[in-house]
Enzyme design. Structure first.
Site, short mmCIF file in Angstrom:
data_model
loop_
_atom_site.label_atom_id
_atom_site.label_comp_id
_atom_site.label_asym_id
_atom_site.label_seq_id
_atom_site.Cartn_x
_atom_site.Cartn_y
_atom_site.Cartn_z
N TYR A 109 8.18 -9.64 -11.72
CA TYR A 109 8.12 -8.18 -10.04
C TYR A 109 10.14 -7.88 -9.97
O TYR A 109 11.22 -9.06 -10.40
CB TYR A 109 8.30 -9.41 -8.84
CG TYR A 109 9.06 -8.88 -7.25
CD1 TYR A 109 8.19 -7.92 -6.70
CD2 TYR A 109 10.08 -8.49 -7.59
CE1 TYR A 109 8.44 -7.15 -6.33
CE2 TYR A 109 10.42 -9.17 -6.07
CZ TYR A 109 9.79 -7.14 -5.46
OH TYR A 109 10.59 -7.39 -4.03
N GLU A 197 11.59 -1.44 -5.42
CA GLU A 197 11.56 -2.25 -5.24
C GLU A 197 10.03 -2.00 -6.85
O GLU A 197 9.46 -0.87 -6.94
CB GLU A 197 10.24 -2.93 -4.11
CG GLU A 197 9.44 -4.32 -4.52
CD GLU A 197 8.47 -4.57 -2.95
OE1 GLU A 197 7.94 -3.83 -2.77
OE2 GLU A 197 8.66 -5.17 -2.94
#
Ligand code: ADP
Ligand code: MG
Length: 390
Positions: A109, A197
């Site tokens: 991530y 993101e």
């Protein structure tokens, strides 16, 4: 303003942030043509909506033949996709993105977000990439590495190394990763983004890093200097009431409670929402009518608040500093003539000429316009009215 995954990836590509090859499609036929253009044997068909969690909701599917691409595209296009970010009503899928299948060795991530307390962008990374990062953040927050970047010095090698060491990357992977993170920081800064993101950031079998997903949100106040990004706006993904409010200079954000709020100033609006919660109610919206509260803005505010069927009462909480309370009181009365307000309206006016305002409201004697003496009294009355207990 938010954009779709395929648009975020277009921006990434301009900065050398690696992405899989892909093309957007509006029909199953176009989806097949895109798959042919891409070549290869595995494709991923991805619903394009302004919400995450698409994979778990059935909006991201792997296809192993052109027939399957067509089949999946026709299933996903036109579906109402429900994810944990769309709410139970879901979102209609109008476009799909056809992407080459990527050989995934590891899902990480990587994100960039403005940390308002630190007053700096913060890069966040985690080895726990994939589809449940919210759970990681709430249950094992120590697995998210955060590195703040002072914009005055920009992204430096030590920022990259702190992230790479935190992720436990191998020495030979570090160079690639640091280049990737540095390019992502440039995407964030140069486009006045509020949030980026990448979940998952994929490490391939060959040790390359690729953004498999991409989410971007932008600072609305800076859009005037990014015509290319403004052109990516998809109005059908935005709340119609919020758009209408913006056209009239009102900042309105729809929430899911039952007490409509009309307030001047963002701080007072936040305080009003807190107080409604504190006395046991739930705000239906945030609405800042700004510095020029008059009959027209108040009427427009009523109209927008009442478009929400959940609204059972309206709390008008206005502080008369530059605008005088007596003017606002007359404005509210005029607005109730312009708009058919069927729910109780609780009015708390304080500041310049407050006693005159109270007198105006009292002598007008309108059944569903109720005066409040202070903030708490107003909130209590508005919450009681919403529950039908006033
Ligand atoms: P969302 O976060 O909305 O669920 P993603 O784009 O992250 O959507 O896709 C969900 C999952 O699908 C990813 O975690 C990944 O495992 C898989 N996936 C997405 N795109 C690809 C791709 N191009 N190749 C292989 N797998 C993919
Ligand atoms: Mg994702």
């Amino acid at each position: 303003m938010n954009v779709h995954e395929y648009q975020a990836k277009e921006i990434f590509a301009k900065y050398g942030v690696a992405i899989p090859r892909g093309f957007v499609a509006n029909t199953p036929k176009e989806a097949v043509e895109n798959a042919k253009k891409l070549g290869g044997k595995i494709w991923v068909v991805k619903a394009q909506i302004h919400a995450g969690g698409r994979g778990l909701g059935g909006g991201v599917k792997l296809a192993r033949s052109l027939e399957e691409v067509e089949q999946l595209a026709s299933e996903i296009l036109g579906m109402t996709l429900v994810t944990h970010q769309t709410g139970p009503e879901g979102k209609l899928v109008k476009k799909v993105y056809i992407e080459e299948g990527v050989d995934i060795a590891d899902e990480l991530y990587l994100g960039v977000v403005l940390d308002r307390a630190k007053e700096m962008p913060v890069i966040m990374a985690s080895t726990e990439g994939g589809m449940a990062i919210e759970e990681v953040a709430s249950k094992t927050p120590e697995k998210i590495i955060k590195v703040a970047v002072d914009p005055a010095i920009g992204f430096q090698g030590f920022h990259g190394r702190a992230l790479a060491f935190g992720l436990g990357l191998k020495k030979e992977e570090m160079g690639n990763f640091i280049k990737f993170a540095s390019a992502l920081y440039s995407v964030y800064m140069e486009n006045d983004a509020e949030l980026i993101e990448i979940n998952p950031l994929v490490k391939t079998g060959k040790g390359d890093f690729i953004a498999l997903d991409g989410k971007m949100g932008f600072d609305d106040s800076a859009l005037y200097r990014h015509a290319d990004i403004e052109a990516m706006r998809d109005e059908s993904e935005e709340d119609a009431s919020e758009r209408e409010a913006a056209q009239y200079g009102l900042s309105y954000i729809k929430l899911d409670g039952s007490v409509g709020c009309m307030v001047n100033g963002a701080g007072l609006a936040m305080g009003t929402m807190d107080t409604i919660n504190y006395v046991g109610g739930t705000p239906a919206n945030f609405l800042d009518v700004g510095g020029k509260a008059n009959a027209q803005t108040v009427a427009k505010g009523f109209e927008i608040i009442l478009q929400d069927p959940n609204v059972k009462s309206i709390f008008v909480n206005i502080f008369g500093g530059i605008v005088r309370c007596d003017r606002i009181a007359s404005g509210i009365l005029e607005a109730t003539k312009l708009v058919d307000v069927k729910v109780p309206v609780i009015v708390r006016l304080d500041g310049t000429n407050a006693p005159e305002a109270a007198e105006i409201l009292k002598s007008a004697n309108i059944a569903n316009v109720i005066s409040a003496s202070d903030l708490e009294d107003g909130a209590k009355k508005a919450v009681a009215a919403a529950k039908g207990e006033l």
